[in-house]
Design a protein around this motif. Structure first.
Motif, short mmCIF file in Angstrom:
data_model
loop_
_atom_site.label_atom_id
_atom_site.label_comp_id
_atom_site.label_asym_id
_atom_site.label_seq_id
_atom_site.Cartn_x
_atom_site.Cartn_y
_atom_site.Cartn_z
N ASP A 21 -102.11 36.14 -85.30
CA ASP A 21 -102.22 34.77 -85.59
C ASP A 21 -101.31 33.93 -85.94
OD1 ASP A 21 -105.06 35.06 -84.71
OD2 ASP A 21 -105.67 35.63 -86.65
N ARG A 22 -100.44 34.30 -87.06
CA ARG A 22 -99.27 33.75 -87.42
C ARG A 22 -98.23 33.47 -86.54
NH1 ARG A 22 -97.65 35.31 -93.28
NH2 ARG A 22 -96.63 33.62 -93.36
N LEU A 23 -97.88 34.55 -85.66
CA LEU A 23 -97.08 34.33 -84.59
C LEU A 23 -97.34 33.35 -83.47
CD1 LEU A 23 -95.41 37.84 -84.00
CD2 LEU A 23 -94.43 35.87 -85.11
N ALA A 24 -98.69 33.26 -83.14
CA ALA A 24 -99.31 32.40 -82.10
C ALA A 24 -99.30 30.99 -82.65
CB ALA A 24 -100.91 32.77 -82.00
N ALA A 25 -99.37 30.87 -83.90
CA ALA A 25 -99.23 29.49 -84.56
C ALA A 25 -97.91 28.90 -84.53
CB ALA A 25 -100.01 29.37 -86.09
N ALA A 26 -96.90 30.09 -85.01
CA ALA A 26 -95.70 29.52 -84.64
C ALA A 26 -95.13 29.08 -83.45
CB ALA A 26 -94.66 30.70 -85.41
N SER A 27 -95.70 29.60 -82.39
CA SER A 27 -95.49 29.35 -80.93
C SER A 27 -95.99 27.93 -80.61
CB SER A 27 -96.00 30.54 -80.05
OG SER A 27 -96.00 30.20 -78.86
N ARG A 28 -97.13 27.81 -81.05
CA ARG A 28 -97.66 26.47 -80.77
C ARG A 28 -97.12 25.41 -81.57
NH1 ARG A 28 -102.34 29.59 -81.29
NH2 ARG A 28 -102.77 29.12 -83.38
N TRP A 29 -96.51 25.55 -82.62
CA TRP A 29 -95.67 24.66 -83.34
C TRP A 29 -94.49 24.59 -82.80
CZ3 TRP A 29 -91.02 24.74 -86.22
CH2 TRP A 29 -90.75 23.66 -86.77
N LEU A 30 -93.69 25.41 -82.07
CA LEU A 30 -92.38 25.25 -81.59
C LEU A 30 -92.46 24.64 -80.32
CD1 LEU A 30 -90.70 28.76 -82.10
CD2 LEU A 30 -89.95 26.45 -83.06
N ARG A 31 -93.81 24.61 -79.59
CA ARG A 31 -94.00 24.02 -78.23
C ARG A 31 -94.35 22.67 -78.47
NH1 ARG A 31 -97.96 25.41 -75.06
NH2 ARG A 31 -99.21 26.61 -76.55
N LEU A 37 -86.33 19.48 -82.09
CA LEU A 37 -85.01 19.61 -82.85
C LEU A 37 -84.96 21.05 -83.70
CD1 LEU A 37 -84.68 16.16 -84.81
CD2 LEU A 37 -83.39 16.94 -82.59
N VAL A 38 -86.13 21.71 -83.61
CA VAL A 38 -85.86 23.13 -84.23
C VAL A 38 -85.94 24.14 -82.87
CG1 VAL A 38 -87.33 24.96 -85.42
CG2 VAL A 38 -86.86 22.51 -86.07
N ARG A 39 -86.79 23.43 -81.75
CA ARG A 39 -86.99 24.46 -80.59
C ARG A 39 -85.75 24.98 -79.98
NH1 ARG A 39 -90.84 21.74 -78.32
NH2 ARG A 39 -89.56 20.40 -77.15
N ILE A 40 -84.84 23.74 -79.67
CA ILE A 40 -83.64 23.89 -78.86
C ILE A 40 -82.70 24.82 -79.63
CG2 ILE A 40 -81.77 22.75 -77.90
CD1 ILE A 40 -83.60 20.51 -77.00
N PRO A 41 -82.41 24.65 -80.74
CA PRO A 41 -81.54 25.58 -81.69
C PRO A 41 -82.09 27.17 -81.65
CG PRO A 41 -81.56 23.60 -82.93
CD PRO A 41 -82.48 23.48 -81.90
N ALA A 42 -83.29 27.04 -81.79
CA ALA A 42 -83.99 28.44 -81.86
C ALA A 42 -83.91 29.17 -80.65
CB ALA A 42 -85.55 28.28 -82.61
N ALA A 43 -84.34 28.58 -79.67
CA ALA A 43 -84.01 28.86 -78.15
C ALA A 43 -82.61 29.46 -77.92
CB ALA A 43 -84.44 28.02 -77.20
N LEU A 44 -81.59 28.61 -78.13
CA LEU A 44 -80.05 29.17 -78.12
C LEU A 44 -79.69 30.47 -78.87
CD1 LEU A 44 -78.57 25.64 -77.81
CD2 LEU A 44 -79.14 27.14 -75.84
N LEU A 45 -80.29 30.46 -80.20
CA LEU A 45 -80.28 31.58 -80.96
C LEU A 45 -80.73 32.92 -80.33
CD1 LEU A 45 -80.22 30.21 -84.23
CD2 LEU A 45 -78.32 30.89 -83.33
N LEU A 46 -81.76 32.66 -79.96
CA LEU A 46 -82.41 33.89 -79.34
C LEU A 46 -81.72 34.52 -78.00
CD1 LEU A 46 -86.40 32.86 -79.84
CD2 LEU A 46 -85.27 35.16 -80.62
N ILE A 47 -81.23 33.37 -77.23
CA ILE A 47 -80.58 33.86 -76.01
C ILE A 47 -79.33 34.32 -76.41
CG2 ILE A 47 -79.37 32.70 -73.98
CD1 ILE A 47 -81.72 30.70 -74.00
N LEU A 48 -78.73 34.04 -77.23
CA LEU A 48 -77.49 34.58 -77.87
C LEU A 48 -77.68 35.81 -78.33
CD1 LEU A 48 -74.35 33.93 -78.12
CD2 LEU A 48 -74.76 33.09 -80.23
N GLY A 49 -78.71 36.05 -79.12
CA GLY A 49 -79.07 37.35 -79.53
C GLY A 49 -79.54 38.44 -78.70
N GLY A 50 -80.04 37.98 -77.39
CA GLY A 50 -80.34 38.80 -76.22
C GLY A 50 -79.10 39.14 -75.53
N ILE A 51 -78.26 38.33 -75.54
CA ILE A 51 -76.89 38.57 -74.80
C ILE A 51 -76.28 39.65 -75.75
CG2 ILE A 51 -74.61 37.64 -74.34
CD1 ILE A 51 -76.14 35.21 -73.57
N PHE A 52 -76.10 39.68 -76.91
CA PHE A 52 -75.59 40.68 -77.99
C PHE A 52 -76.76 41.66 -78.35
CE2 PHE A 52 -72.94 36.91 -78.39
CZ PHE A 52 -71.77 37.55 -78.11
#
Length: 102
Positions: A21-31, A37-52
């Protein structure tokens, strides 16, 4: 609403059904559009983390999650990421059905 946006929204909803439930709520909030302004930097950090992903805490799981988040803002990524998410959920459902038969 264009087709890519609709498919991505459906994929997110299907994935959120699998999340706690908590992760689903966070996902809904991010979408939500106001969270851009939070979603784009979070997505870029996740992509960067996936690369490394060779580093201990970071992992390959971060890359598709980051791409799904950024797909909300980049139209040409919407359909491929929606298709990926739907396949992933389908595989999860098939795995659960297989485990239940065993």
């Amino acid at each position: 609403m264009n087709d890519g946006k609709r498919l991505l929204r459906l994929a997110f909803k299907r994935l959120e059904q699998e999340l706690p439930d908590r992760l689903a709520a966070a996902s809904r909030w991010l979408r939500h559009p106001s969270s851009r302004l939070v979603r784009i930097p979070a997505a870029l950090l996740l992509i960067l983390g996936g690369i490394f992903s060779i580093l201990p805490f970071l992992g390959l799981w971060m890359l598709p999650l980051g791409l799904m988040l950024i797909a909300a803002d980049i139209p040409f990524l919407r359909k491929p990421m929606a298709a990926f998410a739907m396949r992933a959920v389908g595989l999860l459902e098939r795995y659960r059905a297989w485990r239940a038969r065993r």
